[in-house]
Scaffold this motif. Sequence first.
Motif, PDB file in Angstrom:
ATOM      1  N   GLY A  42      -5.263 -28.353  18.413  1.00 29.75           N
ATOM      2  CA  GLY A  42      -6.238 -28.597  19.458  1.00 29.75           C
ATOM      3  C   GLY A  42      -5.858 -29.861  20.214  1.00 29.75           C
ATOM      4  N   GLU A  43      -6.488 -30.064  21.356  1.00 30.32           N
ATOM      5  CA  GLU A  43      -6.123 -31.189  22.232  1.00 30.32           C
ATOM      6  C   GLU A  43      -6.213 -32.543  21.521  1.00 30.32           C
ATOM      7  N   LYS A  44      -7.300 -32.783  20.815  1.00 36.24           N
ATOM      8  CA  LYS A  44      -7.491 -34.082  20.175  1.00 36.24           C
ATOM      9  C   LYS A  44      -6.522 -34.298  19.021  1.00 36.24           C
ATOM     10  N   GLU A  45      -6.340 -33.264  18.210  1.00 37.25           N
ATOM     11  CA  GLU A  45      -5.409 -33.408  17.089  1.00 37.25           C
ATOM     12  C   GLU A  45      -3.980 -33.586  17.583  1.00 37.25           C
ATOM     13  N   ALA A  46      -3.625 -32.926  18.673  1.00 35.13           N
ATOM     14  CA  ALA A  46      -2.279 -33.086  19.245  1.00 35.13           C
ATOM     15  C   ALA A  46      -2.058 -34.517  19.716  1.00 35.13           C
ATOM     16  N   ILE A  47      -3.080 -35.127  20.286  1.00 32.80           N
ATOM     17  CA  ILE A  47      -2.954 -36.533  20.707  1.00 32.80           C
ATOM     18  C   ILE A  47      -2.731 -37.424  19.501  1.00 32.80           C
ATOM     19  N   ALA A  48      -3.551 -37.246  18.460  1.00 32.06           N
ATOM     20  CA  ALA A  48      -3.414 -38.076  17.253  1.00 32.06           C
ATOM     21  C   ALA A  48      -2.055 -37.871  16.600  1.00 32.06           C
ATOM     22  N   ARG A  49      -1.638 -36.618  16.450  1.00 31.28           N
ATOM     23  CA  ARG A  49      -0.357 -36.337  15.792  1.00 31.28           C
ATOM     24  C   ARG A  49       0.839 -36.721  16.665  1.00 31.28           C
ATOM     25  N   GLY A  50       0.738 -36.479  17.945  1.00 30.01           N
ATOM     26  CA  GLY A  50       1.880 -36.708  18.832  1.00 30.01           C
ATOM     27  C   GLY A  50       2.076 -38.153  19.234  1.00 30.01           C
ATOM     28  N   THR A  51       0.975 -38.882  19.430  1.00 30.19           N
ATOM     29  CA  THR A  51       1.089 -40.252  19.940  1.00 30.19           C
ATOM     30  C   THR A  51       0.639 -41.321  18.959  1.00 30.19           C
ATOM     31  N   GLY A  52      -0.104 -40.927  17.923  1.00 35.30           N
ATOM     32  CA  GLY A  52      -0.609 -41.909  16.973  1.00 35.30           C
ATOM     33  C   GLY A  52      -1.865 -42.619  17.437  1.00 35.30           C
ATOM     34  N   HIS A  53      -2.426 -42.197  18.569  1.00 39.66           N
ATOM     35  CA  HIS A  53      -3.648 -42.837  19.061  1.00 39.66           C
ATOM     36  C   HIS A  53      -4.867 -42.316  18.311  1.00 39.66           C
ATOM     37  N   PHE A  54      -5.824 -43.198  18.128  1.00 41.10           N
ATOM     38  CA  PHE A  54      -7.091 -42.822  17.514  1.00 41.10           C
ATOM     39  C   PHE A  54      -7.911 -42.042  18.532  1.00 41.10           C
ATOM     40  N   VAL A  55      -8.457 -40.919  18.131  1.00 37.49           N
ATOM     41  CA  VAL A  55      -9.350 -40.138  18.977  1.00 37.49           C
ATOM     42  C   VAL A  55     -10.522 -39.650  18.126  1.00 37.49           C
ATOM     43  N   ASN A  56     -11.655 -39.423  18.769  1.00 32.23           N
ATOM     44  CA  ASN A  56     -12.808 -38.884  18.074  1.00 32.23           C
ATOM     45  C   ASN A  56     -12.554 -37.397  17.850  1.00 32.23           C
ATOM     46  N   MET A  57     -12.381 -37.000  16.618  1.00 34.10           N
ATOM     47  CA  MET A  57     -12.014 -35.622  16.300  1.00 34.10           C
ATOM     48  C   MET A  57     -13.203 -34.678  16.260  1.00 34.10           C
ATOM     49  N   SER A  58     -14.423 -35.197  16.304  1.00 37.11           N
ATOM     50  CA  SER A  58     -15.591 -34.324  16.216  1.00 37.11           C
ATOM     51  C   SER A  58     -15.819 -33.620  17.540  1.00 37.11           C
ATOM     52  N   THR A  59     -16.474 -32.501  17.472  1.00 39.58           N
ATOM     53  CA  THR A  59     -16.830 -31.772  18.682  1.00 39.58           C
ATOM     54  C   THR A  59     -18.273 -31.320  18.573  1.00 39.58           C
ATOM     55  N   GLY A  60     -19.048 -31.614  19.587  1.00 33.31           N
ATOM     56  CA  GLY A  60     -20.410 -31.131  19.659  1.00 33.31           C
ATOM     57  C   GLY A  60     -21.407 -31.811  18.749  1.00 33.31           C
TER      58      GLY A  60
END
Length: 123
Positions: free
Chosen positions: A86-104
């Motif tokens: 998913g978009e958020k997990e790809a950001i975390a895995r690909g770039t190492g940036h922290f993102v809020n993984m929850s949805t809704g």
Amino acid sequence: SFQGTAKDGIWNDEEPPRDIYNECSARLIDRNGFMLTTMTPLHGFTWVYDEKVAKLSIHVKFWYWDGAWNEMINQDRQKVEMSKYGEKEAIARGTGHFVNMSTGKIYYAFNREFNIKPLQVIP
């Protein structure tokens, strides 16, 4: 198993629970040691972000490493693999940036038993 041993250096390969991190920190005092943590932030904004990244400190250094910068891996394969997440997990895995993984959810760590209290009957 962590208590009582002085260490020159400790390397956490992935984010440790806070109690383990704290105990490791205590093991470094006697030898003025250092701690290194390498991690992919798949749990979102955790205590590591709050206490180590957001609070800029001369005692903590951090870097983000984007997989696209790694010339040693096949970049076409990297893109294929990142497209599977998913978009958020790809950001975390690909770039190492922290993102809020929850949805809704309003609360990241929403727990129905903890966050919803039964109504009290008013006499």
